[in-house]
Motif scaffolding. Structure first.
Motif, PDB file in Angstrom:
ATOM      1  N   SER A 188       0.932  -1.229   0.043  1.00 34.72           N
ATOM      2  CA  SER A 188       0.052   0.168  -0.099  1.00 34.72           C
ATOM      3  C   SER A 188       0.821   1.233   0.029  1.00 34.72           C
ATOM      4  CB  SER A 188      -1.012   0.102   1.282  1.00 34.72           C
ATOM      5  OG  SER A 188      -1.795  -1.128   1.121  1.00 34.72           O
ATOM      6  N   GLU A 189       1.971   1.317   0.925  1.00 33.90           N
ATOM      7  CA  GLU A 189       2.772   2.531   1.047  1.00 33.90           C
ATOM      8  C   GLU A 189       3.383   2.597  -0.347  1.00 33.90           C
ATOM      9  OE1 GLU A 189       5.223   2.441   4.384  1.00 33.90           O
ATOM     10  OE2 GLU A 189       3.502   2.033   5.579  1.00 33.90           O
ATOM     11  N   ALA A 190       3.940   1.363  -0.981  1.00 38.22           N
ATOM     12  CA  ALA A 190       4.676   1.541  -2.216  1.00 38.22           C
ATOM     13  C   ALA A 190       3.860   2.137  -3.391  1.00 38.22           C
ATOM     14  CB  ALA A 190       5.326   0.164  -2.481  1.00 38.22           C
ATOM     15  N   LEU A 191       2.655   1.619  -3.589  1.00 45.41           N
ATOM     16  CA  LEU A 191       1.700   2.208  -4.787  1.00 45.41           C
ATOM     17  C   LEU A 191       1.489   3.781  -4.280  1.00 45.41           C
ATOM     18  CD1 LEU A 191      -0.367  -0.866  -5.118  1.00 45.41           C
ATOM     19  CD2 LEU A 191       1.520  -0.239  -6.375  1.00 45.41           C
ATOM     20  N   HIS A 192       0.894   3.906  -3.029  1.00 41.29           N
ATOM     21  CA  HIS A 192       0.541   5.231  -2.659  1.00 41.29           C
ATOM     22  C   HIS A 192       1.739   6.171  -3.138  1.00 41.29           C
ATOM     23  CE1 HIS A 192      -1.009   8.704  -0.516  1.00 41.29           C
ATOM     24  NE2 HIS A 192       0.167   8.748   0.520  1.00 41.29           N
ATOM     25  N   PHE A 193       3.125   5.941  -2.458  1.00 44.12           N
ATOM     26  CA  PHE A 193       4.319   6.725  -3.234  1.00 44.12           C
ATOM     27  C   PHE A 193       4.422   6.900  -4.351  1.00 44.12           C
ATOM     28  CE2 PHE A 193       8.650   7.054  -4.167  1.00 44.12           C
ATOM     29  CZ  PHE A 193       8.938   8.088  -3.591  1.00 44.12           C
ATOM     30  N   ALA A 194       4.168   5.820  -5.219  1.00 43.52           N
ATOM     31  CA  ALA A 194       4.223   5.745  -6.665  1.00 43.52           C
ATOM     32  C   ALA A 194       3.236   6.766  -7.179  1.00 43.52           C
ATOM     33  CB  ALA A 194       3.936   4.486  -7.150  1.00 43.52           C
ATOM     34  N   GLU A 195       1.610   6.769  -6.664  1.00 42.40           N
ATOM     35  CA  GLU A 195       0.693   7.791  -7.200  1.00 42.40           C
ATOM     36  C   GLU A 195       1.335   9.188  -6.751  1.00 42.40           C
ATOM     37  OE1 GLU A 195      -3.068   4.768  -6.332  1.00 42.40           O
ATOM     38  OE2 GLU A 195      -2.316   6.270  -4.653  1.00 42.40           O
ATOM     39  N   GLN A 196       1.793   9.501  -5.619  1.00 40.08           N
ATOM     40  CA  GLN A 196       2.047  10.730  -5.363  1.00 40.08           C
ATOM     41  C   GLN A 196       3.354  11.222  -6.060  1.00 40.08           C
ATOM     42  OE1 GLN A 196      -0.806  11.572  -3.768  1.00 40.08           O
ATOM     43  NE2 GLN A 196       0.456  12.693  -2.463  1.00 40.08           N
ATOM     44  N   THR A 197       4.229  10.512  -6.666  1.00 40.69           N
ATOM     45  CA  THR A 197       5.209  11.018  -7.333  1.00 40.69           C
ATOM     46  C   THR A 197       5.110  10.997  -8.991  1.00 40.69           C
ATOM     47  OG1 THR A 197       5.949   8.480  -7.511  1.00 40.69           O
ATOM     48  CG2 THR A 197       6.983  10.261  -5.785  1.00 40.69           C
ATOM     49  N   GLU A 198       3.690  10.688  -8.874  1.00 40.45           N
ATOM     50  CA  GLU A 198       2.855  10.567 -10.516  1.00 40.45           C
ATOM     51  C   GLU A 198       3.975   9.810 -11.599  1.00 40.45           C
ATOM     52  OE1 GLU A 198       3.053  14.969 -11.544  1.00 40.45           O
ATOM     53  OE2 GLU A 198       1.438  15.423 -10.064  1.00 40.45           O
ATOM     54  N   LEU A 199       4.366   8.805 -11.055  1.00 44.45           N
ATOM     55  CA  LEU A 199       4.738   7.727 -11.688  1.00 44.45           C
ATOM     56  C   LEU A 199       3.582   6.929 -12.523  1.00 44.45           C
ATOM     57  CD1 LEU A 199       7.318   6.321  -9.570  1.00 44.45           C
ATOM     58  CD2 LEU A 199       7.828   7.212 -11.800  1.00 44.45           C
ATOM     59  N   THR A 280      -8.759  -7.081   2.598  1.00 40.39           N
ATOM     60  CA  THR A 280      -7.660  -6.405   3.196  1.00 40.39           C
ATOM     61  C   THR A 280      -6.509  -5.517   2.579  1.00 40.39           C
ATOM     62  OG1 THR A 280      -6.443  -8.521   2.655  1.00 40.39           O
ATOM     63  CG2 THR A 280      -7.563  -8.425   4.852  1.00 40.39           C
ATOM     64  N   SER A 281      -6.729  -5.555   1.129  1.00 41.66           N
ATOM     65  CA  SER A 281      -5.868  -4.624   0.110  1.00 41.66           C
ATOM     66  C   SER A 281      -6.163  -2.838   0.640  1.00 41.66           C
ATOM     67  CB  SER A 281      -5.716  -5.021  -1.141  1.00 41.66           C
ATOM     68  OG  SER A 281      -6.913  -4.918  -1.799  1.00 41.66           O
ATOM     69  N   SER A 282      -7.367  -2.824   0.930  1.00 43.74           N
ATOM     70  CA  SER A 282      -7.934  -1.602   1.188  1.00 43.74           C
ATOM     71  C   SER A 282      -7.251  -0.739   2.109  1.00 43.74           C
ATOM     72  CB  SER A 282      -9.366  -1.598   1.646  1.00 43.74           C
ATOM     73  OG  SER A 282      -9.228  -2.330   2.931  1.00 43.74           O
ATOM     74  N   LEU A 283      -6.090  -1.216   2.655  1.00 45.90           N
ATOM     75  CA  LEU A 283      -5.251  -0.333   3.654  1.00 45.90           C
ATOM     76  C   LEU A 283      -4.487   0.805   2.822  1.00 45.90           C
ATOM     77  CD1 LEU A 283      -3.039  -2.715   5.421  1.00 45.90           C
ATOM     78  CD2 LEU A 283      -4.318  -1.258   6.484  1.00 45.90           C
ATOM     79  N   ILE A 284      -4.747   0.706   1.375  1.00 43.52           N
ATOM     80  CA  ILE A 284      -4.394   1.851   0.500  1.00 43.52           C
ATOM     81  C   ILE A 284      -5.112   2.926   0.628  1.00 43.52           C
ATOM     82  CG2 ILE A 284      -5.229   1.198  -1.461  1.00 43.52           C
ATOM     83  CD1 ILE A 284      -2.602   2.158  -2.898  1.00 43.52           C
ATOM     84  N   GLN A 285      -6.587   2.702   0.886  1.00 39.17           N
ATOM     85  CA  GLN A 285      -7.265   3.895   1.091  1.00 39.17           C
ATOM     86  C   GLN A 285      -7.115   4.811   2.136  1.00 39.17           C
ATOM     87  OE1 GLN A 285      -8.550   3.574  -1.996  1.00 39.17           O
ATOM     88  NE2 GLN A 285     -10.447   4.103  -1.821  1.00 39.17           N
ATOM     89  N   ARG A 286      -6.631   4.088   3.274  1.00 39.63           N
ATOM     90  CA  ARG A 286      -6.296   4.803   4.480  1.00 39.63           C
ATOM     91  C   ARG A 286      -5.133   5.976   3.998  1.00 39.63           C
ATOM     92  NH1 ARG A 286      -2.333   4.930   7.701  1.00 39.63           N
ATOM     93  NH2 ARG A 286      -2.585   5.764   9.980  1.00 39.63           N
ATOM     94  N   LEU A 287      -4.444   5.636   3.375  1.00 43.18           N
ATOM     95  CA  LEU A 287      -3.137   6.429   3.075  1.00 43.18           C
ATOM     96  C   LEU A 287      -3.755   7.662   2.230  1.00 43.18           C
ATOM     97  CD1 LEU A 287      -0.451   3.792   2.314  1.00 43.18           C
ATOM     98  CD2 LEU A 287      -0.598   5.306   4.407  1.00 43.18           C
ATOM     99  N   ARG A 288      -4.709   7.138   1.159  1.00 46.88           N
ATOM    100  CA  ARG A 288      -5.291   8.115   0.418  1.00 46.88           C
ATOM    101  C   ARG A 288      -6.172   9.363   1.059  1.00 46.88           C
ATOM    102  NH1 ARG A 288      -6.634   3.458  -3.952  1.00 46.88           N
ATOM    103  NH2 ARG A 288      -4.784   3.691  -5.241  1.00 46.88           N
ATOM    104  N   LYS A 289      -6.712   8.780   1.888  1.00 46.24           N
ATOM    105  CA  LYS A 289      -7.530   9.519   2.823  1.00 46.24           C
ATOM    106  C   LYS A 289      -6.776  10.612   3.736  1.00 46.24           C
ATOM    107  CE  LYS A 289     -11.217   9.710   6.378  1.00 46.24           C
ATOM    108  NZ  LYS A 289     -11.844   9.136   7.398  1.00 46.24           N
ATOM    109  N   PHE A 290      -5.660  10.075   4.143  1.00 40.24           N
ATOM    110  CA  PHE A 290      -4.681  10.992   5.149  1.00 40.24           C
ATOM    111  C   PHE A 290      -3.674  11.644   4.638  1.00 40.24           C
ATOM    112  CE2 PHE A 290      -6.777   7.813   7.927  1.00 40.24           C
ATOM    113  CZ  PHE A 290      -7.704   8.598   8.691  1.00 40.24           C
ATOM    114  N   ARG A 291      -3.506  11.667   3.199  1.00 40.23           N
ATOM    115  CA  ARG A 291      -2.414  12.198   2.648  1.00 40.23           C
ATOM    116  C   ARG A 291      -2.495  13.798   2.612  1.00 40.23           C
ATOM    117  NH1 ARG A 291      -4.617  10.217  -3.010  1.00 40.23           N
ATOM    118  NH2 ARG A 291      -5.924  12.050  -3.619  1.00 40.23           N
TER     119      ARG A 291
END
Length: 291
Positions: A188-199, A280-291
């Motif tokens: 989740s953190e890896a994909l979130h980081f990739a999204e935030q860096t616009e990859l 359970t993979s929805s952990l990434i939604q938490r990162l998207r919410k709190f970014r």
């Protein structure tokens, strides 16, 4: 000689697992707390829906359970109308519930006293694995009981192993869930980081999935994580139940699980977001919410 198998608990896992037994030619009886679910199963597969546990287990060679938690197991096994009071001597009891090692040890002792075999056999593979007959099963109990139970479980297993005495299957499942919790949070953190860096996140996954970062979660969940789709798979509520079992056992054996404890709290955040039944993979939604 036809083998008689009773299946108790027809949830998203038990329903298709019992179906595999019926398709394999076993004489299957089913019982579910909601009678309509048992009747629905019997209308879909060749088998018998029973109104009581006592009726379902009478004369059974194997009694297989897949219920909710420790308290449900104690009720189903040790109640007056339960399995141990009504199944025949010599029956093999197989429990696929994810529960504590302590309750597995208790039920093993109760079954042994009644002249029955008991195997704690939690599974991994989720609803898809149950439907496809591709579950991984981790077992605890005696060699004798396992040798009898294994051919039955093979009807819905991709892999199964006897891990040790009673409770060893449940402890192995805890190891599985501890590993998954950390992997999903890391992904989740890896994909979130990739999204935030616009990859291009899909290209990133395509590349790194061929190297050391590869995992089952990446191969099977990264696409739906990127798309924000979580209406499938293993529910957050179930994972929190399992992680609670892991953390309880860790306290008993003096094991330190800081990442597991943290991820458990992250799943609590997902529940608060309305994601109790999300995968359970929805952990990434938490990162998207709190970014």
């Amino acid at each position: 000689m036809t083998i008689t198998a009773t299946f108790i608990g027809l949830g998203v896992m038990g329903y298709p697992m019992a179906g595999h037994l019926a398709r394999a030619g076993l004489q299957v009886r089913v019982w579910n707390r909601t009678t309509a679910k048992a009747e629905q199963w019997a209308s879909e597969y060749r088998g018998t829906a029973c109104k009581t546990i006592a009726e379902a287990v009478e004369g059974a060679d194997f009694v297989i359970t897949c219920v909710g938690a420790d308290k449900d197991l104690v009720e189903v096994f040790e109640g007056e109308d339960g399995i141990i009071a009504n199944a025949p001597r010599g029956a093999i009891l197989i429990d696929h519930t994810t529960a504590s090692a302590g309750v597995a040890e208790r039920l093993y002792a109760s079954a042994r006293e009644a002249g029955m075999g008991f195997i704690d056999a939690p599974v991994s593979g989720g609803q898809q694995g149950a439907e496809n007959g591709q579950l991984t099963i981790m077992c605890g109990g005696s060699d004798e009981a396992y040798s009898k139970a294994a051919p039955v479980m093979e009807h819905y297993a991709r892999a199964l192993n006897l891990m040790g005495p009673a409770g060893a299957g449940q402890k192995t499942k805890m190891v599985n869930q501890i590993a998954i919790a950390g992997l999903v949070q890391g992904l989740s953190e890896a994909l979130h980081f990739a999204e935030q860096t616009e990859l291009d996140v899909r290209k990133v996954v395509e590349v790194i999935s061929k190297g050391a970062a590869q995992s089952w979660q990446m191969e099977n969940r990264s696409g739906t994580m990127i798309d924000g789709k979580f209406d499938h798979g293993f529910a957050v509520d179930w994972m929190r139940k399992d992680l609670g079992i892991c953390l309880d056992e860790a306290r008993k054996v003096n094991a330190t699980l800081p990442v597991t404890a943290l991820v458990d709290q992250f799943y609590a955040d997902v529940q608060a977001m309305g994601g109790k039944r999300w995968d359970t993979s929805s952990l990434i939604q938490r990162l998207r919410k709190f970014r």
